[in-house]
Design an enzyme around this catalytic site. Structure first.
Site, PDB file in Angstrom:
ATOM      1  N   SER A 146       0.856  -1.191   0.000  1.00  0.00           N
ATOM      2  CA  SER A 146       0.000   0.000   0.000  1.00  0.00           C
ATOM      3  C   SER A 146       0.885   1.231   0.000  1.00  0.00           C
ATOM      4  CB  SER A 146      -0.884  -0.008   1.254  1.00  0.00           C
ATOM      5  OG  SER A 146      -1.478   1.248   1.500  1.00  0.00           O
ATOM      6  N   TYR A 159      -3.547  -0.460   9.961  1.00  0.00           N
ATOM      7  CA  TYR A 159      -3.368  -0.745   8.529  1.00  0.00           C
ATOM      8  C   TYR A 159      -1.981  -0.289   8.071  1.00  0.00           C
ATOM      9  CZ  TYR A 159      -4.594  -0.939   3.535  1.00  0.00           C
ATOM     10  OH  TYR A 159      -4.635  -1.228   2.190  1.00  0.00           O
TER      11      TYR A 159
END
Length: 255
Positions: A146, A159
């Site tokens: 990510s 996250y």
């Protein structure tokens, strides 16, 4: 360079979390490149529907329903594939969740759930796949990283930590399994049009921020991951390992 290097005919690819979103797009793309697909998810109805739709489009599809955060279920799923004579040549560790909350209000259980699904599961599924790849002397592992593998953003701490871990897990896999002829790499998507981002897409301020922050001035589409996935899954990337390729419209490259 011959384009046959990108041909995945005769290969089997397991994509976790592939009944929808980025996983579904990559599964369809790998199928179009010739791979047999093992679809995974935990929602039986959605998984079966995706499998039937892909099969009607000409893909060869196997369904493997298991929870990536349940280690016993992961081990059992690979043993079931072994029993059916299904050898996974390509693994895409895609399954993931998001949980948005300021750290001061974040419960440990919610933190752990995000870490378990986004990071620990990639280790467990990757380990089980790599055991079998190592025995055959070849394999491809693609982890989904990510932008938060590089940069933090408020309210998504677990996250961010998990995806930072994915970057280093990928390098650890490359370091340990390279001599087994297993290449481990990662794809780092930018802001993509997916169900997970629905709330952000519908927020005018956030939508404007993404478009203003991204040099290409738009959100990415799930199918725009396919070319990179095929490259990393194919013989074209046989000497590429431990890398993260960002498919983000240039966002991570600019201030």
């Amino acid at each position: 360079m011959s384009l046959t290097l990108f041909d995945l005919s005769g290969k089997t690819a397991l994509i976790t979390g592939s009944s929808r979103g980025l996983g579904r797009a990559m599964a369809e793309g790998l199928a179009q490149a010739g791979a047999r697909i093992v679809l995974n998810g935990h929602n039986a109805e959605r998984l079966q529907s995706a499998a039937e739709e892909m099969a009607r489009a000409g893909a060869e599809v196997i369904v493997a329903r298991f929870d990536v955060a349940d280690e016993a279920a992961v081990v059992a799923a690979f043993e079931a594939l072994d029993a059916d004579g299904v050898a996974v040549d390509i693994l895409v560790n895609n399954a993931g969740i998001q949980f948005r909350r300021p750290m001061l209000d974040l419960e440990t259980a919610d933190w752990q759930r995000v870490i378990d699904i986004n990071l620990t599961a990639s280790f467990v599924v990757g380990r089980e796949a790599a055991k079998r790849m190592a025995a055959r002397g070849r394999g491809k592992i693609i982890n989904i990283a990510s932008l938060t593998s590089e940069l933090a953003r408020a309210t998504v701490a677990p996250y961010t930590v998990a995806k930072g871990g994915i970057k280093m897990l990928t390098k650890a896999m490359a370091a340990e399994w390279g001599e087994k002829n297993i290449q481990a790499n990662a794809i780092g998507p930018g802001y993509m049009v997916t169900d997970m981002n629905e709330a952000l897409l519908s927020n005018p301020d956030f939508d404007a921020w993404v478009k203003g922050r991204t040099p290409m001035r738009r959100w990415g589409l799930p199918e725009e991951l396919v070319g990179t996935a095929i490259y990393l899954a194919s013989d074209a990337s046989n000497y590429v390992s431990g890398q993260v390729i960002y498919v983000d419209g240039g966002m991570v490259s600019v201030l």
